[in-house]
Design a protein around this motif. Sequence first.
Motif, PDB file in Angstrom:
ATOM      1  N   GLU A 170       2.260  -2.168   8.471  1.00 20.09           N
ATOM      2  CA  GLU A 170       1.876  -0.847   7.992  1.00 20.09           C
ATOM      3  C   GLU A 170       2.405   0.276   8.885  1.00 20.09           C
ATOM      4  O   GLU A 170       2.391   1.440   8.513  1.00 20.09           O
TER       5      GLU A 170
ATOM      6  N   ARG B 213       4.140   4.674 -14.947  1.00 21.97           N
ATOM      7  CA  ARG B 213       3.129   3.814 -14.305  1.00 21.97           C
ATOM      8  C   ARG B 213       2.944   2.507 -15.057  1.00 21.97           C
ATOM      9  O   ARG B 213       2.656   1.477 -14.445  1.00 21.97           O
TER      10      ARG B 213
ATOM     11  N   THR C 206       4.116  12.660  -9.736  1.00 21.13           N
ATOM     12  CA  THR C 206       3.684  14.061  -9.863  1.00 21.13           C
ATOM     13  C   THR C 206       4.862  14.994 -10.118  1.00 21.13           C
ATOM     14  O   THR C 206       4.664  16.176 -10.405  1.00 21.13           O
TER      15      THR C 206
ATOM     16  N   LYS D 229       2.899   7.052  -6.523  1.00 26.06           N
ATOM     17  CA  LYS D 229       1.936   8.044  -7.005  1.00 26.06           C
ATOM     18  C   LYS D 229       2.464   9.462  -6.781  1.00 26.06           C
ATOM     19  O   LYS D 229       2.341  10.338  -7.645  1.00 26.06           O
ATOM     20  N   LYS D 230       3.087   9.699  -5.628  1.00 26.83           N
ATOM     21  CA  LYS D 230       3.651  11.016  -5.331  1.00 26.83           C
ATOM     22  C   LYS D 230       4.836  11.322  -6.244  1.00 26.83           C
ATOM     23  O   LYS D 230       4.992  12.451  -6.727  1.00 26.83           O
TER      24      LYS D 230
ATOM     25  N   TYR E 243       6.681   2.919   8.917  1.00 24.18           N
ATOM     26  CA  TYR E 243       7.096   4.308   8.768  1.00 24.18           C
ATOM     27  C   TYR E 243       7.131   5.028  10.105  1.00 24.18           C
ATOM     28  O   TYR E 243       8.036   5.816  10.384  1.00 24.18           O
TER      29      TYR E 243
ATOM     30  N   LYS F 173       0.830  -1.203   0.000  1.00 23.73           N
ATOM     31  CA  LYS F 173       0.000   0.000   0.000  1.00 23.73           C
ATOM     32  C   LYS F 173       0.868   1.259   0.000  1.00 23.73           C
ATOM     33  O   LYS F 173       0.642   2.200  -0.771  1.00 23.73           O
ATOM     34  N   LYS F 174       1.880   1.292   0.889  1.00 21.12           N
ATOM     35  CA  LYS F 174       2.740   2.466   0.981  1.00 21.12           C
ATOM     36  C   LYS F 174       3.574   2.636  -0.285  1.00 21.12           C
ATOM     37  O   LYS F 174       3.842   3.767  -0.714  1.00 21.12           O
ATOM     38  N   SER F 175       3.978   1.530  -0.900  1.00 25.98           N
ATOM     39  CA  SER F 175       4.730   1.602  -2.153  1.00 25.98           C
ATOM     40  C   SER F 175       3.910   2.318  -3.220  1.00 25.98           C
ATOM     41  O   SER F 175       4.406   3.201  -3.924  1.00 25.98           O
ATOM     42  N   LYS F 176       2.638   1.953  -3.326  1.00 26.85           N
ATOM     43  CA  LYS F 176       1.773   2.584  -4.327  1.00 26.85           C
ATOM     44  C   LYS F 176       1.584   4.065  -4.025  1.00 26.85           C
ATOM     45  O   LYS F 176       1.567   4.899  -4.944  1.00 26.85           O
ATOM     46  N   ASP F 177       1.443   4.407  -2.754  1.00 22.37           N
ATOM     47  CA  ASP F 177       1.283   5.823  -2.371  1.00 22.37           C
ATOM     48  C   ASP F 177       2.516   6.638  -2.737  1.00 22.37           C
ATOM     49  O   ASP F 177       2.418   7.750  -3.275  1.00 22.37           O
ATOM     50  N   LEU F 178       3.701   6.097  -2.435  1.00 18.29           N
ATOM     51  CA  LEU F 178       4.944   6.818  -2.721  1.00 18.29           C
ATOM     52  C   LEU F 178       5.173   6.968  -4.222  1.00 18.29           C
ATOM     53  O   LEU F 178       5.602   8.026  -4.693  1.00 18.29           O
TER      54      LEU F 178
END
Length: 326
Positions: free
Chosen positions: A136, A122, A111, A107-108, A139, A100-105
């Motif tokens: 989870e 992507r 940008t 995505k950032k 971090y 989950k965190k990998s996908k969030d990072l």
Amino acid sequence: MENGNKLRLFYIYQHLLRYSDAEHPVSTPELLRFLKEEHGMDVNRTTLPGDFAMMEKAGLHFEVIRSRQNKYYFDGRLFDVAELKVLIDAISSSKFITEKKSKDLIKKLTTLTSEYNAEKLRRHVTVEGRVKSENEKAYYILNAVNNAIDKGCKVRFQYTEYSNRKRKSLRNNGEYYTVSPYALVWDGDFYYMIGWCDNRKHMRNFRLDRIYKTPTVLDNEEAVPEPKDFDLAEYSQKVFRMFGSDEESEVELLCEIGLMNGIVDQFGTKVKTEEVDDQHFRAIVIVCPSPTFYRWVFGWNGGIRIIGPEKIKEEYKTMLKKALAT
């Protein structure tokens, strides 16, 4: 009107940051249409050169392709596509960072380039199916330990391990560890805290994703000073090692009870295992039967043995015989 001018500069910058690059410059008519349709601003084409000159003075660099209808693109990004690719690959392959965190990072990170390059990046990202941490809170754990190092104080926490049936449990019946952290080390896709353990009275390393819940930072307990002969580089070289591979094969391993942590560390919690007797369990793993894999097996000093397929057993025996012959 003055506020409108300021907003116009921001809108132009934001639009070009997201939708332009060297391969996709934005023309003057496209910019004017964007300002009109998205923000209700009627702007004369002769106004844009002054806007770009103002932004250049502020340190925002734009390239201009001069023609009857000038085209512009933003050329002041901190990272190029190749650099972002390296960062994204590191994140997607890291075992410490959860899926989950990998996908969030990622995505950032996307940008930080244009939408066109972001889409290219992507398309080549694979996170699902990789061996990833399931913690989870990793971090928050990292942040707490880092704060303790900065403050020069101790941390208190419980530590986890996997049972022979792959169930995560607290080590030593939930014993709390009190540690003076000296450094955080990234090795083998995991973060480790290195420090003096009050419980054991010597240097220890703890994997952050194995720490149960966020550690308590003991602000009122000053850390034990580093031993005078402690050398982080030398310590890390002795304690940590990497594991590599090249061609996949299904291999059956016979493992001694107590070595489930080693199996889970290398192959993840989804690895196929079954009990054999009260002294052993069997693991079916997908590995690359290269010398690197055989060295990993040998490192368990007989605690992990290859029992199939026969071809892999023979290759391992051949390697051992060559080693003995030298």
